[in-house]
Motif scaffolding. Structure first.
Motif, PDB file in Angstrom:
ATOM      1  N   ARG A 131      36.115   7.011  47.237  1.00 51.42           N
ATOM      2  CA  ARG A 131      36.801   8.292  47.088  1.00 51.42           C
ATOM      3  C   ARG A 131      38.277   8.042  47.334  1.00 51.42           C
ATOM      4  N   ASN A 132      39.109   8.437  46.370  1.00 53.59           N
ATOM      5  CA  ASN A 132      40.551   8.199  46.466  1.00 53.59           C
ATOM      6  C   ASN A 132      40.852   6.712  46.716  1.00 53.59           C
ATOM      7  N   ASN A 133      40.144   5.842  45.978  1.00 48.46           N
ATOM      8  CA  ASN A 133      40.325   4.397  46.047  1.00 48.46           C
ATOM      9  C   ASN A 133      40.009   3.830  47.431  1.00 48.46           C
ATOM     10  N   THR A 134      39.133   4.503  48.156  1.00 47.50           N
ATOM     11  CA  THR A 134      38.725   4.041  49.484  1.00 47.50           C
ATOM     12  C   THR A 134      37.204   4.065  49.575  1.00 47.50           C
ATOM     13  N   ILE A 135      36.629   2.961  50.055  1.00 45.89           N
ATOM     14  CA  ILE A 135      35.182   2.906  50.244  1.00 45.89           C
ATOM     15  C   ILE A 135      34.807   3.778  51.440  1.00 45.89           C
ATOM     16  N   PHE A 136      33.916   4.751  51.204  1.00 45.20           N
ATOM     17  CA  PHE A 136      33.519   5.605  52.322  1.00 45.20           C
ATOM     18  C   PHE A 136      32.048   5.457  52.703  1.00 45.20           C
ATOM     19  N   LYS A 137      31.262   4.758  51.863  1.00 46.24           N
ATOM     20  CA  LYS A 137      29.863   4.557  52.226  1.00 46.24           C
ATOM     21  C   LYS A 137      29.268   3.407  51.425  1.00 46.24           C
ATOM     22  N   MET A 138      28.398   2.615  52.095  1.00 47.77           N
ATOM     23  CA  MET A 138      27.656   1.554  51.419  1.00 47.77           C
ATOM     24  C   MET A 138      26.219   1.580  51.902  1.00 47.77           C
ATOM     25  N   VAL A 139      25.286   1.446  50.950  1.00 46.69           N
ATOM     26  CA  VAL A 139      23.863   1.396  51.298  1.00 46.69           C
ATOM     27  C   VAL A 139      23.230   0.223  50.563  1.00 46.69           C
ATOM     28  N   GLN A 140      22.120  -0.269  51.105  1.00 42.88           N
ATOM     29  CA  GLN A 140      21.501  -1.463  50.526  1.00 42.88           C
ATOM     30  C   GLN A 140      19.991  -1.436  50.735  1.00 42.88           C
ATOM     31  N   ARG A 141      19.270  -2.049  49.794  1.00 45.74           N
ATOM     32  CA  ARG A 141      17.829  -2.234  49.940  1.00 45.74           C
ATOM     33  C   ARG A 141      17.473  -3.632  49.475  1.00 45.74           C
ATOM     34  N   GLU A 142      16.376  -4.159  50.015  1.00 42.82           N
ATOM     35  CA  GLU A 142      15.994  -5.535  49.730  1.00 42.82           C
ATOM     36  C   GLU A 142      14.485  -5.675  49.770  1.00 42.82           C
ATOM     37  N   GLU A 146       9.862  -6.575  42.171  1.00 39.18           N
ATOM     38  CA  GLU A 146      10.459  -5.404  41.516  1.00 39.18           C
ATOM     39  C   GLU A 146       9.730  -4.116  41.846  1.00 39.18           C
ATOM     40  N   ASN A 147       8.399  -4.145  41.875  1.00 39.87           N
ATOM     41  CA  ASN A 147       7.640  -2.929  42.180  1.00 39.87           C
ATOM     42  C   ASN A 147       7.923  -2.437  43.596  1.00 39.87           C
ATOM     43  N   GLN A 148       7.996  -3.355  44.531  1.00 40.95           N
ATOM     44  CA  GLN A 148       8.287  -2.985  45.907  1.00 40.95           C
ATOM     45  C   GLN A 148       9.717  -2.492  46.052  1.00 40.95           C
ATOM     46  N   GLN A 149      10.630  -3.089  45.266  1.00 37.17           N
ATOM     47  CA  GLN A 149      12.039  -2.712  45.344  1.00 37.17           C
ATOM     48  C   GLN A 149      12.253  -1.244  44.997  1.00 37.17           C
ATOM     49  N   LYS A 150      11.525  -0.758  44.005  1.00 34.57           N
ATOM     50  CA  LYS A 150      11.670   0.636  43.583  1.00 34.57           C
ATOM     51  C   LYS A 150      11.207   1.615  44.660  1.00 34.57           C
ATOM     52  N   LYS A 151      10.296   1.166  45.533  1.00 38.24           N
ATOM     53  CA  LYS A 151       9.761   2.029  46.585  1.00 38.24           C
ATOM     54  C   LYS A 151      10.538   1.907  47.896  1.00 38.24           C
ATOM     55  N   THR A 152      11.388   0.888  47.985  1.00 33.48           N
ATOM     56  CA  THR A 152      12.128   0.638  49.218  1.00 33.48           C
ATOM     57  C   THR A 152      13.318   1.588  49.335  1.00 33.48           C
ATOM     58  N   SER A 153      13.509   2.150  50.508  1.00 36.32           N
ATOM     59  CA  SER A 153      14.617   3.081  50.741  1.00 36.32           C
ATOM     60  C   SER A 153      15.901   2.318  51.030  1.00 36.32           C
ATOM     61  N   TYR A 154      17.024   2.929  50.649  1.00 42.60           N
ATOM     62  CA  TYR A 154      18.326   2.356  50.957  1.00 42.60           C
ATOM     63  C   TYR A 154      18.647   2.574  52.435  1.00 42.60           C
ATOM     64  N   LYS A 155      19.322   1.572  53.030  1.00 39.84           N
ATOM     65  CA  LYS A 155      19.755   1.676  54.418  1.00 39.84           C
ATOM     66  C   LYS A 155      21.268   1.547  54.493  1.00 39.84           C
ATOM     67  N   LEU A 156      21.860   2.302  55.386  1.00 38.23           N
ATOM     68  CA  LEU A 156      23.307   2.286  55.559  1.00 38.23           C
ATOM     69  C   LEU A 156      23.759   0.930  56.091  1.00 38.23           C
ATOM     70  N   ILE A 157      24.823   0.369  55.504  1.00 35.74           N
ATOM     71  CA  ILE A 157      25.390  -0.891  55.985  1.00 35.74           C
ATOM     72  C   ILE A 157      26.877  -0.693  56.256  1.00 35.74           C
ATOM     73  N   SER A 158      27.459  -1.610  57.013  1.00 36.49           N
ATOM     74  CA  SER A 158      28.869  -1.513  57.366  1.00 36.49           C
ATOM     75  C   SER A 158      29.749  -1.793  56.150  1.00 36.49           C
TER      76      SER A 158
END
Length: 267
Positions: A131-142, A146-158
């Protein structure tokens, strides 16, 4: 006090109205925000989803398939009403790592980067919100498939140790150069290889860059006949031709071909 409460209520209603206003245009959800700070994760996700659903109806341009040692990649650009709304980077490092990045832009401003990595058996997806050329949030899943990846929830990362907005801007410029065949991606004719099974045209960078490009020739035309008849005449020259990217392969499109769709067709 009543005036303050009324003003705050009006502002909130305006923001909510902007968030919920429906339009077929992919930029509507963001363009109608009353203030830039009202742009949040939910609105950006809706914007990106709208663009994804319209890719088959927007103008598409693909770069050549570039290779340098064991690394290969190509870029894709989607434009809506003359504005670039999505840039894609497709990288292949063989068995080491495959990466796909999607850069979503609104009025030339980056609002979302989707990164998908496949390294061995590990799949990793990362969403970076700006937002306004500034990163304000990042999330990740692992996950490991592929089938498991679609069911995995994103988690907040730094966001502190990750790529900066400046890094993303350099990556966007890199993709734009690849699409325009400029700077290290200014390609010239190198050779044509006519084989019993398959024929190929090879190009190389005009600069000192090690980037190369190869195109599969499935059907010949008068121009290909000219290259075969006198390749030295064209060696080191920049030539114009059409191509498409199919199954991670650049394929030459003959001049007389009936493939005239703007999707994937380049010059």
């Amino acid at each position: 006090m009543k005036f303050f409460t009324a003003s705050a209520s009006i502002y909130l209603l305006c923001v909510l109205y902007s968030c919920n206003f429906k339009s077929n245009h992919p930029q509507a959800a963001l363009a109608q925000d009353s203030v830039a700070t009202a742009i949040n994760e939910k609105i950006i996700n809706s914007y990106a989803d709208a663009i994804d659903k319209k890719t088959d109806r927007t103008e598409k341009k693909s770069s050549l398939l570039y290779t340098i040692r064991d690394h290969s990649f190509y870029a894709e650009q989607y434009q809506d009403n003359g504005n670039t709304v999505l840039l894609l980077s497709n990288e292949d490092n063989g068995a080491l790592k495959n990466t796909r990045k999607a850069f979503y832009l609104r009025n030339d401003s980056l609002v979302l980067v989707k990164t998908s990595n496949i390294q061995g058996t590990v799949l990793k997806d990362t969403l970076t919100y700006l937002r306004n050329n500034t990163i304000f949030k990042m999330v990740q899943r692992e996950s490991s498939n592929e089938n498991q990846q679609k069911k995995t929830s994103y988690k907040l990362i730094s966001t502190s140790s990750k790529a900066s907005p400046e890094t993303y801007q350099r990556q966007i410029k890199f993709l734009q150069n690849a699409l325009a065949q400029q700077n290290q991606f200014e390609m010239v004719f190198e050779a044509i290889h006519v084989l019993p099974e398959e024929s190929y045209m090879s190009l190389k960078s005009k600069t000192s860059s090690d980037y190369q490009a190869t195109l599969l020739i499935e059907e010949k035309d008068a121009f290909i006949d000219s290259l075969v008849a006198d390749p030295l005449k064209y060696k080191g020259e920049k030539i114009r031709f059409n191509w498409i990217i199919k199954d991670k392969q650049a394929i030459y499109v003959p001049v007389a071909s009936k493939v005239t769709s703007a999707k994937g067709l380049n010059k």
